[in-house]
Motif scaffolding. Sequence first.
Motif, PDB file in Angstrom:
ATOM      1  N   ASN A 135       0.829  -1.202   0.000  1.00  0.00           N
ATOM      2  CA  ASN A 135       0.000   0.000   0.000  1.00  0.00           C
ATOM      3  C   ASN A 135       0.866   1.255   0.000  1.00  0.00           C
ATOM      4  N   ARG A 152      -8.357  12.376  -1.334  1.00  0.00           N
ATOM      5  CA  ARG A 152      -8.270  10.942  -1.613  1.00  0.00           C
ATOM      6  C   ARG A 152      -7.923  10.127  -0.377  1.00  0.00           C
ATOM      7  N   LEU A 162     -10.817   8.446   1.436  1.00  0.00           N
ATOM      8  CA  LEU A 162     -11.714   7.612   0.644  1.00  0.00           C
ATOM      9  C   LEU A 162     -11.243   6.162   0.631  1.00  0.00           C
ATOM     10  N   PRO A 163     -12.145   5.218   0.321  1.00  0.00           N
ATOM     11  CA  PRO A 163     -11.746   3.809   0.210  1.00  0.00           C
ATOM     12  C   PRO A 163     -10.845   3.597  -1.001  1.00  0.00           C
ATOM     13  N   LYS A 164     -10.159   2.464  -1.046  1.00  0.00           N
ATOM     14  CA  LYS A 164      -9.162   2.184  -2.077  1.00  0.00           C
ATOM     15  C   LYS A 164      -9.707   2.322  -3.502  1.00  0.00           C
ATOM     16  N   GLN A 171      -9.979   5.895  -4.252  1.00  0.00           N
ATOM     17  CA  GLN A 171      -8.644   6.487  -4.386  1.00  0.00           C
ATOM     18  C   GLN A 171      -8.087   6.242  -5.784  1.00  0.00           C
ATOM     19  N   TYR A 220     -20.362  12.087   0.727  1.00  0.00           N
ATOM     20  CA  TYR A 220     -19.965  10.716   1.073  1.00  0.00           C
ATOM     21  C   TYR A 220     -19.398  10.669   2.485  1.00  0.00           C
ATOM     22  N   GLN A 222     -19.877   5.609   8.823  1.00  0.00           N
ATOM     23  CA  GLN A 222     -19.114   4.456   8.359  1.00  0.00           C
ATOM     24  C   GLN A 222     -19.962   3.185   8.365  1.00  0.00           C
ATOM     25  N   ARG A 270     -22.114   2.652   5.120  1.00  0.00           N
ATOM     26  CA  ARG A 270     -21.526   2.701   3.773  1.00  0.00           C
ATOM     27  C   ARG A 270     -21.521   1.335   3.087  1.00  0.00           C
ATOM     28  N   GLY A 271     -21.639   0.275   3.853  1.00  0.00           N
ATOM     29  CA  GLY A 271     -21.644  -1.064   3.266  1.00  0.00           C
ATOM     30  C   GLY A 271     -23.029  -1.575   2.931  1.00  0.00           C
ATOM     31  N   ASP A 278     -20.153   2.994  -1.126  1.00  0.00           N
ATOM     32  CA  ASP A 278     -18.807   3.018  -1.703  1.00  0.00           C
ATOM     33  C   ASP A 278     -18.850   2.808  -3.212  1.00  0.00           C
ATOM     34  N   GLN A 279     -19.686   1.880  -3.663  1.00  0.00           N
ATOM     35  CA  GLN A 279     -19.805   1.624  -5.094  1.00  0.00           C
ATOM     36  C   GLN A 279     -20.380   2.829  -5.826  1.00  0.00           C
TER      37      GLN A 279
END
Length: 241
Positions: A18, A122, A125-127, A130, A175, A180, A183-184, A194-195
């Motif tokens: 990472n 960025r 934000l999630p991967k 990013q 967003y 948190q 978000r899923g 996230d999508q």
Amino acid sequence: MTDPRVNQTLERFERITNQLDSRDGAARDAARRERQRLNRSLGQALARIAVAVGVISLVTIIIGLIVPIGMFGFLAAVGLAIGVAALIGFGSQPAATLPQVEEDVSNAQMVAQFDSYVFRARKALPKPAQAEMDRISSMIGGLKQTLERVPTLDPAAQDARRLMSRHIPGLVDRYLNVPQAYRGETDGEGKTVDQRLVEALAAGRQALDDIGENLAKQDLLAFETQGRFIQSRYNDQTIDS
């Protein structure tokens, strides 16, 4: 049962990869541009501090020539200079929150501010998001080169400015306002927050790319038109030197 040492090795490998990913490609280039902007800001702050200290010193000397100020007066002047320097220095530090993109700037400044926004946003934000931000960062150089030659009120420039100053920053800010834990969760179309974020960022990136491509085609058409004119105007003619 998995050996704990294997899990530790995998976690260490993921952390290293990472870190390497964040230093390569668009992210690395964006970080370099951000450092350059911060360095310019620091240089400007130091120049303002030097001017302020110089003015205070000059005023102190002039007053000292007229009225003896003594040691306490001198210490007061030094304290004032330190206070002004600290005020200017802290005032020049970037805000901890995500930066806002100002609309009342030139096209080139707008792209530079948006570039800074993308780099600093960025990290939160999630991967997958990013990765989309990195793709946007990779477009910055060409986008700036194209937009800086276009009037601010050009319709295409206005579309790009709205994307950079309102739509994309507004999307990211909204967003981040989603807790948190939510978000899923999937919506009626089976997509998570996230999508949705990734898809919207991809759409914004594509829109910016289309704007840049259309403006570039206009430049190409203007070039071809000018070339044909010169050929038709001066072909087979002797030009006096």
